[in-house]
Motif scaffolding. Structure first.
Motif, PDB file in Angstrom:
ATOM      1  N   ALA A 155       0.835  -1.210   0.000  1.00 11.92           N
ATOM      2  CA  ALA A 155       0.000   0.000   0.000  1.00 11.92           C
ATOM      3  C   ALA A 155       0.865   1.253   0.000  1.00 11.92           C
ATOM      4  CB  ALA A 155      -0.919  -0.011   1.219  1.00 11.92           C
ATOM      5  N   ALA A 156       1.967   1.220   0.771  1.00 17.05           N
ATOM      6  CA  ALA A 156       2.846   2.391   0.845  1.00 17.05           C
ATOM      7  C   ALA A 156       3.520   2.656  -0.503  1.00 17.05           C
ATOM      8  CB  ALA A 156       3.901   2.169   1.928  1.00 17.05           C
ATOM      9  N   ILE A 157       3.940   1.584  -1.173  1.00 21.93           N
ATOM     10  CA  ILE A 157       4.579   1.723  -2.493  1.00 21.93           C
ATOM     11  C   ILE A 157       3.593   2.338  -3.483  1.00 21.93           C
ATOM     12  CG2 ILE A 157       5.443   0.427  -4.494  1.00 21.93           C
ATOM     13  CD1 ILE A 157       6.578  -1.631  -2.485  1.00 21.93           C
ATOM     14  N   ILE A 158       2.390   1.781  -3.529  1.00 22.55           N
ATOM     15  CA  ILE A 158       1.395   2.288  -4.499  1.00 22.55           C
ATOM     16  C   ILE A 158       1.041   3.738  -4.158  1.00 22.55           C
ATOM     17  CG2 ILE A 158      -0.881   1.945  -5.558  1.00 22.55           C
ATOM     18  CD1 ILE A 158       1.068  -0.378  -6.072  1.00 22.55           C
ATOM     19  N   GLY A 159       0.959   4.051  -2.879  1.00 21.37           N
ATOM     20  CA  GLY A 159       0.639   5.421  -2.461  1.00 21.37           C
ATOM     21  C   GLY A 159       1.651   6.426  -3.007  1.00 21.37           C
ATOM     22  N   ILE A 160       2.935   6.095  -2.915  1.00 23.99           N
ATOM     23  CA  ILE A 160       3.989   6.982  -3.426  1.00 23.99           C
ATOM     24  C   ILE A 160       3.884   7.099  -4.948  1.00 23.99           C
ATOM     25  CG2 ILE A 160       6.498   7.209  -3.762  1.00 23.99           C
ATOM     26  CD1 ILE A 160       6.759   5.655  -1.014  1.00 23.99           C
ATOM     27  N   CYS A 161       3.758   5.956  -5.620  1.00 23.23           N
ATOM     28  CA  CYS A 161       3.788   5.946  -7.094  1.00 23.23           C
ATOM     29  C   CYS A 161       2.537   6.599  -7.673  1.00 23.23           C
ATOM     30  CB  CYS A 161       3.940   4.511  -7.608  1.00 23.23           C
ATOM     31  SG  CYS A 161       5.482   3.761  -7.035  1.00 23.23           S
ATOM     32  N   ASP A 162       1.401   6.407  -7.018  1.00 25.45           N
ATOM     33  CA  ASP A 162       0.144   7.021  -7.448  1.00 25.45           C
ATOM     34  C   ASP A 162       0.242   8.548  -7.363  1.00 25.45           C
ATOM     35  OD1 ASP A 162      -2.547   7.266  -8.162  1.00 25.45           O
ATOM     36  OD2 ASP A 162      -3.254   7.060  -6.090  1.00 25.45           O
ATOM     37  N   ALA A 163       0.745   9.035  -6.230  1.00 26.13           N
ATOM     38  CA  ALA A 163       0.879  10.494  -6.042  1.00 26.13           C
ATOM     39  C   ALA A 163       1.895  11.071  -7.019  1.00 26.13           C
ATOM     40  CB  ALA A 163       1.296  10.792  -4.603  1.00 26.13           C
ATOM     41  N   PHE A 164       3.012  10.353  -7.205  1.00 28.47           N
ATOM     42  CA  PHE A 164       4.051  10.831  -8.116  1.00 28.47           C
ATOM     43  C   PHE A 164       3.493  10.944  -9.537  1.00 28.47           C
ATOM     44  CE2 PHE A 164       7.599  10.030 -11.048  1.00 28.47           C
ATOM     45  CZ  PHE A 164       8.468  11.044 -10.673  1.00 28.47           C
ATOM     46  N   ASP A 165       2.717   9.940  -9.959  1.00 26.88           N
ATOM     47  CA  ASP A 165       2.168  10.003 -11.321  1.00 26.88           C
ATOM     48  C   ASP A 165       1.124  11.105 -11.457  1.00 26.88           C
ATOM     49  OD1 ASP A 165       2.070   8.939 -14.060  1.00 26.88           O
ATOM     50  OD2 ASP A 165      -0.035   8.664 -13.536  1.00 26.88           O
ATOM     51  N   ALA A 166       0.334  11.303 -10.400  1.00 27.57           N
ATOM     52  CA  ALA A 166      -0.665  12.385 -10.457  1.00 27.57           C
ATOM     53  C   ALA A 166       0.042  13.728 -10.634  1.00 27.57           C
ATOM     54  CB  ALA A 166      -1.503  12.381  -9.180  1.00 27.57           C
ATOM     55  N   MET A 167       1.146  13.907  -9.912  1.00 28.09           N
ATOM     56  CA  MET A 167       1.859  15.190  -9.993  1.00 28.09           C
ATOM     57  C   MET A 167       2.505  15.399 -11.363  1.00 28.09           C
ATOM     58  SD  MET A 167       3.689  15.699  -6.296  1.00 28.09           S
ATOM     59  CE  MET A 167       4.280  14.058  -5.921  1.00 28.09           C
ATOM     60  N   THR A 168       3.000  14.327 -11.965  1.00 30.08           N
ATOM     61  CA  THR A 168       3.743  14.466 -13.224  1.00 30.08           C
ATOM     62  C   THR A 168       2.853  14.261 -14.450  1.00 30.08           C
ATOM     63  OG1 THR A 168       4.450  12.158 -12.990  1.00 30.08           O
ATOM     64  CG2 THR A 168       6.001  13.852 -12.248  1.00 30.08           C
ATOM     65  N   SER A 169       1.528  14.286 -14.251  1.00 31.65           N
ATOM     66  CA  SER A 169       0.581  14.154 -15.367  1.00 31.65           C
ATOM     67  C   SER A 169      -0.214  15.448 -15.528  1.00 31.65           C
ATOM     68  CB  SER A 169      -0.408  13.010 -15.107  1.00 31.65           C
ATOM     69  OG  SER A 169       0.273  11.793 -14.999  1.00 31.65           O
ATOM     70  N   THR A 170      -0.552  15.751 -16.776  1.00 27.72           N
ATOM     71  CA  THR A 170      -1.376  16.925 -17.058  1.00 27.72           C
ATOM     72  C   THR A 170      -2.826  16.647 -16.673  1.00 27.72           C
ATOM     73  OG1 THR A 170       0.050  17.599 -18.863  1.00 27.72           O
ATOM     74  CG2 THR A 170      -2.206  18.415 -18.935  1.00 27.72           C
ATOM     75  N   ARG A 171      -3.448  17.615 -16.066  1.00 22.95           N
ATOM     76  CA  ARG A 171      -4.873  17.525 -15.740  1.00 22.95           C
ATOM     77  C   ARG A 171      -5.597  18.688 -16.416  1.00 22.95           C
ATOM     78  NH1 ARG A 171      -3.856  13.142 -14.543  1.00 22.95           N
ATOM     79  NH2 ARG A 171      -3.934  12.078 -12.543  1.00 22.95           N
ATOM     80  N   SER A 172      -6.910  18.654 -16.397  1.00 15.76           N
ATOM     81  CA  SER A 172      -7.677  19.721 -17.060  1.00 15.76           C
ATOM     82  C   SER A 172      -7.391  21.073 -16.404  1.00 15.76           C
ATOM     83  CB  SER A 172      -9.167  19.414 -16.986  1.00 15.76           C
ATOM     84  OG  SER A 172      -9.548  19.244 -15.643  1.00 15.76           O
ATOM     85  N   TYR A 173      -7.058  21.056 -15.126  1.00 13.66           N
ATOM     86  CA  TYR A 173      -6.913  22.305 -14.378  1.00 13.66           C
ATOM     87  C   TYR A 173      -5.461  22.690 -14.104  1.00 13.66           C
ATOM     88  CZ  TYR A 173      -6.966  18.555 -10.938  1.00 13.66           C
ATOM     89  OH  TYR A 173      -6.725  17.377 -10.273  1.00 13.66           O
ATOM     90  N   ARG A 174      -4.501  21.856 -14.542  1.00 15.92           N
ATOM     91  CA  ARG A 174      -3.098  22.229 -14.343  1.00 15.92           C
ATOM     92  C   ARG A 174      -2.195  21.397 -15.253  1.00 15.92           C
ATOM     93  NH1 ARG A 174      -1.110  17.807 -12.429  1.00 15.92           N
ATOM     94  NH2 ARG A 174      -2.082  16.647 -10.736  1.00 15.92           N
ATOM     95  N   LYS A 175      -1.018  21.964 -15.501  1.00 15.70           N
ATOM     96  CA  LYS A 175      -0.033  21.253 -16.320  1.00 15.70           C
ATOM     97  C   LYS A 175       0.760  20.288 -15.449  1.00 15.70           C
ATOM     98  CE  LYS A 175       0.787  24.003 -20.382  1.00 15.70           C
ATOM     99  NZ  LYS A 175      -0.385  23.422 -20.986  1.00 15.70           N
ATOM    100  N   ALA A 176       1.413  19.341 -16.095  1.00 12.59           N
ATOM    101  CA  ALA A 176       2.233  18.375 -15.349  1.00 12.59           C
ATOM    102  C   ALA A 176       3.402  19.074 -14.670  1.00 12.59           C
ATOM    103  CB  ALA A 176       2.750  17.310 -16.314  1.00 12.59           C
TER     104      ALA A 176
END
Ligand SMILES: [Fe+2]
Length: 296
Positions: A155-176
């Motif tokens: 769970a801890a590994i996925i938590g880090i990787c999930d957050a990291f990918d969210a931050m480094t991905s473009t969203r409708s409201y912000r750039k990566a």
């Protein structure tokens, strides 16, 4: 409808990515296809599951986990947001700030995922990834508010990787965010949002492995294609033919695919409903399934 029934329907709807190598193969494929449907519903998360799975697999190796545990972590990364299948579009796709009530709905997805997996033959191996990937060492996560070592390594590994990918991905409201900036966020939140030990290993991993072949990609060697309006949102596959028309899932603009490293050209068309219908990448799903199958 029971989880088993849902899985069987999904399996029939998508067909099997044959050949089936074991009796469990169709079940695992259907589970991954179901997880993939979650991704297909959100135009801005193209490739998220593959990327989380890849980051998690690298981190698991960095931590010295066994092949089998690393394979489980990899599949867990692919399936972690399964429960979002039950979150209404009005909440899942909302681009403005969520109300407290809407956020409460989002926060049900680990529990829903856990229930969907309850009777699945692979459920136990990846349950922590699905149920606890939003827990935080400081107890401010959900659904249980676990602390420290109550949160399992998976769970801890996925938590880090999930957050990291969210931050480094473009969203409708912000750039990566850049990879370096995202690392800085991980560093600043060690021991609070992220497990200190595993987070430090992730930062070490980033210093030794070039993660740019994962960030901004939706599969091995396949970068997201750029929509002129929305940014890197268009997913193409290993089997997408040259000159095929592809569509931005966010704004529906059509583009002529000119090769993985060429800028796609607008066609002047807009996608219709059929163009945007989910069609899982069975080759990718088969590959992720294979990681677990060969090591079980
Ligand atoms: Fe999640």
């Amino acid at each position: 409808m029971t989880p088993k029934k849902i899985l069987s329907l999904v399996s029939r709807f998508f067909g099997q990515s044959e050949p089936a190598h074991s009796a469990d193969q169709p079940l695992l494929d259907s589970l991954l296809a179901l997880a993939w449907v979650v991704e297909a519903r959100d135009p801005y998360t193209g490739g998220h599951l593959w990327r989380v799975s890849r980051y998690a697999s690298l981190l698991a190796r960095q931590m010295g986990l066994s092949d089998r545990d690393a394979a489980n972590v990899s599949v867990g990364g692919f399936v972690h947001d399964l429960g979002k299948i039950a979150i209404p579009d009005s909440v899942l796709l909302k681009t403005e700030r969520l109300t407290d009530a809407e956020y409460a709905v989002i926060k049900t997805h680990p529990e829903i995922g856990k229930r969907l997996l309850a009777k699945h033959p692979f459920g136990e191996r990846i349950a922590d990834a699905v149920y606890a990937h939003h827990e935080r060492p400081d107890g401010k996560g959900y659904p249980l508010g676990l602390t420290g070592n109550e949160i399992t390594p998976m769970a801890a590994i996925i938590g880090i990787c999930d957050a990291f990918d969210a931050m480094t991905s473009t969203r409708s409201y912000r750039k990566a965010m850049s990879i370096d900036d995202a690392f800085a966020v991980v560093r600043d939140n060690l021991g609070t949002q992220f497990n200190r030990e595993y987070g430090e290993m992730f930062l070490k991993l980033g210093g030794s492995v070039n993660l740019y072949h994962i960030a901004g990609h939706s599969d091995e060697g396949i970068p997201l294609q750029h929509c002129h309006t929305c940014g890197p949102t268009i997913v193409v596959r290993s089997d997408t033919p040259l000159d095929a028309e592809v569509f931005c899932p966010a704004c529906t603009t059509g583009y002529r695919f000119k090769g993985l490293f060429s800028t796609p050209r607008p066609t002047g068309n807009k996608a219709n409903a059929a163009d945007l219908a989910p069609s899982p990448d069975l080759a990718l799903i088969e590959r992720v399934a294979g990681q677990l199958r060969t090591l079980s």
